[in-house]
Design an enzyme around this catalytic site. Sequence first.
Site, PDB file in Angstrom:
ATOM      1  N   ARG A   1      70.627  32.459  56.662  1.00 39.79           N
ATOM      2  CA  ARG A   1      69.934  31.290  56.671  1.00 39.79           C
ATOM      3  C   ARG A   1      69.599  30.184  57.924  1.00 39.79           C
ATOM      4  NH1 ARG A   1      72.060  31.188  51.355  1.00 39.79           N
ATOM      5  NH2 ARG A   1      70.370  31.563  49.792  1.00 39.79           N
TER       6      ARG A   1
ATOM      7  N   HIS B   1      67.523  39.463  55.846  1.00 48.78           N
ATOM      8  CA  HIS B   1      68.513  39.873  55.161  1.00 48.78           C
ATOM      9  C   HIS B   1      68.345  41.065  55.826  1.00 48.78           C
ATOM     10  CE1 HIS B   1      66.126  37.417  51.646  1.00 48.78           C
ATOM     11  NE2 HIS B   1      65.445  37.935  51.874  1.00 48.78           N
TER      12      HIS B   1
ATOM     13  N   HIS C   1      61.142  34.856  57.572  1.00 52.88           N
ATOM     14  CA  HIS C   1      60.493  34.636  56.251  1.00 52.88           C
ATOM     15  C   HIS C   1      60.695  33.683  55.836  1.00 52.88           C
ATOM     16  CE1 HIS C   1      62.942  37.856  54.503  1.00 52.88           C
ATOM     17  NE2 HIS C   1      62.668  37.059  53.142  1.00 52.88           N
TER      18      HIS C   1
ATOM     19  N   GLN D   1      64.722  32.629  56.449  1.00 50.70           N
ATOM     20  CA  GLN D   1      65.765  33.200  56.031  1.00 50.70           C
ATOM     21  C   GLN D   1      65.397  35.449  57.178  1.00 50.70           C
ATOM     22  OE1 GLN D   1      65.401  34.717  51.774  1.00 50.70           O
ATOM     23  NE2 GLN D   1      65.345  32.737  51.773  1.00 50.70           N
TER      24      GLN D   1
ATOM     25  N   GLU E   1      62.362  43.593  50.492  1.00 52.28           N
ATOM     26  CA  GLU E   1      61.353  42.832  49.562  1.00 52.28           C
ATOM     27  C   GLU E   1      60.051  43.096  49.787  1.00 52.28           C
ATOM     28  OE1 GLU E   1      63.678  38.976  49.272  1.00 52.28           O
ATOM     29  OE2 GLU E   1      62.034  38.147  50.662  1.00 52.28           O
TER      30      GLU E   1
ATOM     31  N   LYS F   1      71.583  24.792  51.861  1.00 51.67           N
ATOM     32  CA  LYS F   1      72.658  25.177  51.993  1.00 51.67           C
ATOM     33  C   LYS F   1      73.158  26.365  53.425  1.00 51.67           C
ATOM     34  CE  LYS F   1      70.526  27.513  47.771  1.00 51.67           C
ATOM     35  NZ  LYS F   1      70.141  28.674  47.316  1.00 51.67           N
TER      36      LYS F   1
ATOM     37  N   LYS G   1      68.220  44.646  51.696  1.00 49.65           N
ATOM     38  CA  LYS G   1      67.212  43.912  50.550  1.00 49.65           C
ATOM     39  C   LYS G   1      66.205  43.657  51.240  1.00 49.65           C
ATOM     40  CE  LYS G   1      66.712  39.577  48.164  1.00 49.65           C
ATOM     41  NZ  LYS G   1      66.890  37.863  48.291  1.00 49.65           N
TER      42      LYS G   1
ATOM     43  N   SER H   1      64.145  28.816  52.338  1.00 44.03           N
ATOM     44  CA  SER H   1      64.960  28.421  53.850  1.00 44.03           C
ATOM     45  C   SER H   1      63.969  29.569  54.600  1.00 44.03           C
ATOM     46  CB  SER H   1      66.167  29.096  53.507  1.00 44.03           C
ATOM     47  OG  SER H   1      66.151  30.233  52.895  1.00 44.03           O
TER      48      SER H   1
END
Length: 436
Positions: A304, A122, A285, A120, A147, A310, A145, A118
């Site tokens: 998302r 964070h 991203h 999205q 990453e 979802k 989050k 997706s």
Amino acid sequence: MEHLKPLRLRCFVQNYDWGRSGEESTVAKLFSLNSNSMIDPDKPYAELWMGTHESGPSFLAGSETDGLDGVGGDGMCAVSLKSWIDENAGAVGEKVVEKWGRDLPFLFKVLSVAKALSIQAHPDKELARVLHKSRPNIYKDANHKPEMAVALTEFGALCGFISLEELKGVLVGVPEVVDLVGHAEVDQVLNIKEQDGEEKAKAVLRSIFTQLMSAGKDAVFEAVAKLKSRLNTENKVRVLSEKEQLVLLLEKQYPSDVGVISAFFFNFVKLNPGEALYLGANEPHAYIYGECIECMATSDNVVRAGLTPKYRDVQTLCSMLTYKQGFPEILHGIPVSPYTRRYLPPFDEFEVDHCCLPTGASAVFPASPGPSIFVVIAGEGSMQTGLSGKDAMITDGDVFFIPAECEISITAAFGDDFTSGTLQLYRAGVNSRCFK
């Protein structure tokens, strides 16, 4: 301080529908070896989780030793890594406990991506706390989050917004965007000048992107159909750009999705094996294809807004983004020993090492004030600690928790040829700058 020994882990697999199926998935192969289970050829294997997050916790392997005291055999026991850390003083080190509590501050993963994830972002810590409190069934924890993804294969991703000049080119060359956002929004972007400043550019980008992502389903359906028809027609008379080819791929995977058109707003990044991409809080991203090692702060918070079946939280996503523009930084790793490269993102919670040992070669990982997790991706060899002096055989699929202040050495096996002797492993640990 009490000195603890390495622990062999049994890890958790996520079968998200975007994962690679059966034998095509590195995640499936590693999970099968790690858990002594069969691969289901019809099931997608998306992520191997190595850590303490409650959505996919790791467990200590059985109590039978296979060379190192405290390194388990093939059985599964009911002790989670999280509960073991909680009961063992010194497992993560004093400095980690002071900053993050008695838990791992990072979550380690292997990803096998068959189709796009997706669009999205964070949340940062403040927003994560708000989202978790208001909707704990959707936002599973109160942590941020950040990453990083280290490519195992060629790895494609959408990451961050394109530059202002590139965006102007999109608005001139992609009429379907204009259909969805209107001429007034487009004119605002086209009339922005460099001297107007970064904040004005961000405000205008935020406005047009929010308008795009909030477009009605009927309008999106019509615009995506029009875009698909136009590109397929033009493909007969010219070579489509990489972004245009990507958009057609996304349309096949997610028909009539606003994410298909919004892809024009993002940088298309293609990592070669060994290159890495890091993502801070509130940065948009979407991973597109390939396999990677991923490390992040211990969280599963995802907001998302496209390319997904979802739950979509468009309002939250559009309000939280930084709207920074420009191509992201690509990391190539810094040599820290003859066979090991280190990837250092600008986040305290983690760093990642890649160690590639030719047949018979050895590498030493000095004792660290913080904990580590090792995963063997390919090959076989042995692990030795300075505490026991014993060797434990290691092979692909093995995952180990290494407590704080525990030095280990790894040696690649002697094979009949150089290929069989090559040992590849990745290590996640707390960012070393935290201990300086």
